[in-house]
Design a protein around this motif. Structure first.
Motif, PDB file in Angstrom:
ATOM      1  N   UNK A 259      12.683  89.217  18.494  1.00 43.34           N
ATOM      2  CA  UNK A 259      11.468  88.869  17.741  1.00 43.34           C
ATOM      3  C   UNK A 259      10.580  87.894  18.504  1.00 43.34           C
ATOM      4  N   UNK A 260      11.128  87.254  19.524  1.00 46.65           N
ATOM      5  CA  UNK A 260      10.327  86.261  20.242  1.00 46.65           C
ATOM      6  C   UNK A 260       9.418  86.961  21.234  1.00 46.65           C
ATOM      7  N   UNK A 261       8.105  86.798  21.068  1.00 47.79           N
ATOM      8  CA  UNK A 261       7.196  87.491  21.973  1.00 47.79           C
ATOM      9  C   UNK A 261       7.224  86.884  23.372  1.00 47.79           C
ATOM     10  N   UNK A 262       7.173  87.734  24.367  1.00 45.20           N
ATOM     11  CA  UNK A 262       7.184  87.299  25.758  1.00 45.20           C
ATOM     12  C   UNK A 262       5.749  87.312  26.278  1.00 45.20           C
ATOM     13  N   UNK A 263       5.316  86.240  26.963  1.00 43.57           N
ATOM     14  CA  UNK A 263       3.939  86.221  27.441  1.00 43.57           C
ATOM     15  C   UNK A 263       3.715  87.135  28.639  1.00 43.57           C
ATOM     16  N   UNK A 264       3.930  88.414  28.437  1.00 47.19           N
ATOM     17  CA  UNK A 264       3.719  89.400  29.492  1.00 47.19           C
ATOM     18  C   UNK A 264       3.391  90.731  28.815  1.00 47.19           C
ATOM     19  N   UNK A 265       2.149  91.191  28.948  1.00 42.68           N
ATOM     20  CA  UNK A 265       1.732  92.386  28.206  1.00 42.68           C
ATOM     21  C   UNK A 265       2.545  93.634  28.540  1.00 42.68           C
ATOM     22  N   UNK A 266       2.958  93.812  29.790  1.00 45.63           N
ATOM     23  CA  UNK A 266       3.741  94.998  30.158  1.00 45.63           C
ATOM     24  C   UNK A 266       5.100  94.985  29.486  1.00 45.63           C
ATOM     25  N   UNK A 267       5.762  93.803  29.577  1.00 46.68           N
ATOM     26  CA  UNK A 267       7.085  93.682  28.974  1.00 46.68           C
ATOM     27  C   UNK A 267       7.024  93.828  27.466  1.00 46.68           C
ATOM     28  N   UNK A 268       5.991  93.226  26.855  1.00 44.91           N
ATOM     29  CA  UNK A 268       5.851  93.306  25.411  1.00 44.91           C
ATOM     30  C   UNK A 268       5.729  94.766  24.962  1.00 44.91           C
TER      31      UNK A 268
END
Lengths: 324, 329
Positions: A259-268
């Motif tokens: 649930x924790x968003x990662x600050x990386x658009x590709x990974x997200x």
């Protein structure tokens, strides 16, 4: 890092009574902490994560006896802390300090910075006035507050600077353990990093032990050696920080990490998000069996009937799940 | 098609401590169906600019100094109260950070939803009730019909935020502004709300402005990102470009301050030294200069212009080439 055990907690329970009616008769308990066990080694940082209402703050407060536990045992250097009273209790308490979440509410607005930092020294009455002045100057330098700030009041400072004052207060009596209760939660991102770096530097210099309580698993992972995950008054999983992150065993830990968003658009875009249904049940009436069973995607009939044991699944990796 | 265009917007507040220059000349355009993320720390002006769009700033303390806010071609700043009421809530919906202080505690959820539907869409009482129940189930509230009779305090934080979303989309608006809609929620509940808004955005072809301090949430949601600092948009561009190839030293610093779950732990966080400027006494030049590793004398003289660096990415920094070179090194 992995020294001897400083704090040992066994079967800690802290209940808050629910009272009703004219006679305030007790009709139940809010089971804020319901049987947790862990230890903290000298010089290490134990992270304690959980969502609001999980009981993580109550664990921290019970550890310092700011809130008297209902049952269980706490040992500080092998001494039964809950059995202490009077002068003995005061002596041990001095070694356990706390940094609070809200640097706006936890500092007296009528006191100058130097008085705020000197207060613990005056209460314990160990130093003379001149020595206190010198110690305050030393502490301010240690936490990165400018010396000329000593005569100013808390409201003149930003949130990050106030948190430095709170840390200086906690350090005043040379504690062994500092409980950081959401110590960075109210700060802006760029300031959070400053305070976390400061806490790490202080740990290096002074050999401090931390219980770092937070809801932000990414920051907890950064600062902790081991991490305990709480849900509804119980610890669900406890392991080394890398094991918690790379091999989470408990379905709740897995959901929390995803649930924790990662600050990386590709990974997200590529990650699988486990979205938990519903809300956490009330700690006044926790579900029977496993407390997470009502929201668990793997739940079986057994889960709502039997409380899972707290098991060491692999060396140093504990989990409370029938299927871990 | 351009849905919203903001030109040179500046907003200030008169306070006892002096004039707070909250927004200092920002310009951008938003296309139909676009999801824009606005990131920045407290006091960066991200919320204030949204309140200006909604005309929810209260005079006389708050003042729009200059600028235009064109929504579908009409300058909202020139509309009178009556005309603005037909836009606010009807064509532009807003979701606030704190649902408990945004919902009226003495009315049921159903009453508050029906009120919006009857005022804006002129529905009958019966139709409004049916429509309200549909809205609640659309935002994922179980037993929607029964829930209409609930008061806000009877709902959990996540459920209340779902009600806020239902209110915001009730009149089928074309633009939704979400101001830190998940900040007060736990991460597992935040994940629910993010998934919900993503679904609604797709299904209703909504244009969304999502304001957040959380770079993680924005990474998963936005197509375009505005990075704000001290009332300026210091960098703006497509989401990938902002995260993978940031040109402004502040964006670089912000991304460096975050510990990341997908990286191995080691070493210190690259925190930004110092703290944001006093908004009543902004320096004449770049407001980030005092904290900036790249700062030179030039930065103190005046705010750098908006410079296009290609592919819809723009930055306000004299030294963005040095930032790129420093990363390559």
């Amino acid at each position: 890092m992995s020294g001897d055990v400083l704090i040992e907690v066994r079967g800690l329970r802290t209940y808050f009574p629910i009272r009703r009616g004219l006679l305030r008769t007790k009709v139940g308990d809010v089971k804020a902490v319901d049987g947790v066990s862990f230890h903290i080694r000298r010089g290490e940082t134990l992270g304690l994560v959980g969502e609001s209402g999980s009981g993580k703050t109550t664990v921290g407060r019970s550890l310092l006896r700011l809130q008297e536990p209902t049952a269980g045992a706490i040992f500080v250097d092998g001494v039964d802390f809950l059995a202490l009273s009077g002068a003995k209790l005061r002596q041990t308490r001095r070694r356990l300090q706390m940094v609070f979440q809200d640097p706006y509410a936890s500092l007296n607005p009528r006191m100058k910075v130097e008085d705020l930092i000197a207060e613990p020294l005056q209460i314990q009455g160990v130093l003379r006035r001149a020595a206190i002045r010198a110690r305050v100057a030393e502490l301010m330098d240690l936490v990165g507050l400018p010396a000329q700030a000593r005569g100013r009041y808390a409201h003149e400072f930003s949130g990050g600077q106030r948190q430095r004052i709170g840390i200086a207060r906690a350090l005043a009596l040379n504690p062994d353990l500092i409980v950081c209760d959401e110590a960075i939660a109210s700060l802006d991102v760029s300031i959070q990093a400053q305070i976390v770096n400061l806490l790490e530097d202080l740990q290096q210099q002074l050999g401090l032990t931390y219980l770092f309580i937070a809801h932000d698993l990414s920051m907890v992972r950064h600062i902790s050696d081991r991490i305990a995950v709480m849900y509804l008054g119980k610890i669900m999983e406890l392991a080394d920080r890398d094991a918690i992150h790379e091999r989470p065993l408990h379905p709740y830990t897995q959901a929390l990490i995803s649930a924790i968003p990662v600050p990386d658009p590709d990974l997200e875009a590529a990650r699988e998000h486990i979205v938990l249904e519903g809300d956490m049940p009330s700690p006044a009436s926790p579900p029977p069996g496993c407390v997470f069973s009502t929201r668990c995607r793997f739940a079986q009939p057994r889960c709502s009937a039997e409380v899972p044991d707290w098991r060491e699944v692999s060396p140093g990796h504990f989990a409370a799940c029938h299927f871990a | 098609m351009t849905m919203l265009e903001i030109r040179d917007l500046a907003v200030s507040f008169a306070t006892e401590g002096g004039t707070v220059r909250a927004v200092n000349g920002i310009s951008y355009a938003l296309k139909e169906g676009e999801v824009l993320g606005v990131v920045g720390e407290s006091g960066s002006g991200k919320s204030v600019h949204a309140l200006a769009v909604m005309q929810l700033l209260s005079p006389p303390a708050a003042r729009v100094e200059t600028g235009e806010i064109r929504f579908r071609g009409t300058d909202l700043l020139r509309l009178d109260d009556r005309a603005m009421r037909a836009v606010r809530g009807r064509q532009i919906g807003m979701i606030f950070q704190d649902p408990i202080s945004s919902l009226n505690p003495v009315y049921t959820v159903g009453f508050q939803l029906c009120e919006v539907l009857r005022l804006h869409l002129g529905l009958s009482r019966r139709n409004a009730t049916t429509c309200a129940a549909e809205l609640l189930s659309l935002v994922g509230i179980p037993d929607a019909r029964q829930r209409l009779a609930s008061y806000p305090h009877e709902l959990s934080g996540g459920m209340r935020q779902r009600v806020m979303i239902a209110l915001a989309i009730a009149c089928n608006p074309s633009l939704v502004i979400a101001d830190e809609p998940t900040t007060a929620l736990d991460v597992t509940i935040q994940a629910q709300i993010v998934a919900l808004i993503k679904r609604l955005q797709r299904d209703m072809n909504l244009t969304v402005i999502w304001i957040s301090h959380d770079l993680g949430v924005i990474a998963g949601l936005a197509q375009t990102v505005n990075v704000m600092y001290a009332g300026h948009i210091v960098e703006r561009g497509p989401v990938r470009s902002i995260y993978k190839d940031p040109r402004h030293p502040y964006t670089v610093g912000l991304l460096g301050s975050l510990p990341r779950l997908d990286e191995t732990v080691g070493g210190r966080l690259r925190s930004i030294p110092g703290r944001p400027p006093d908004m009543t006494q902004l320096p004449p030049g770049c407001p980030f200069a005092a904290r900036c590793p790249q700062a030179s004398e030039r930065c103190g003289a005046g705010m750098p212009p908006v410079e296009d660096v290609g592919d819809g990415h723009s930055v306000r920094c004299w030294h963005w080439r040095d930032v790129v070179a420093a990363r390559a090194a």
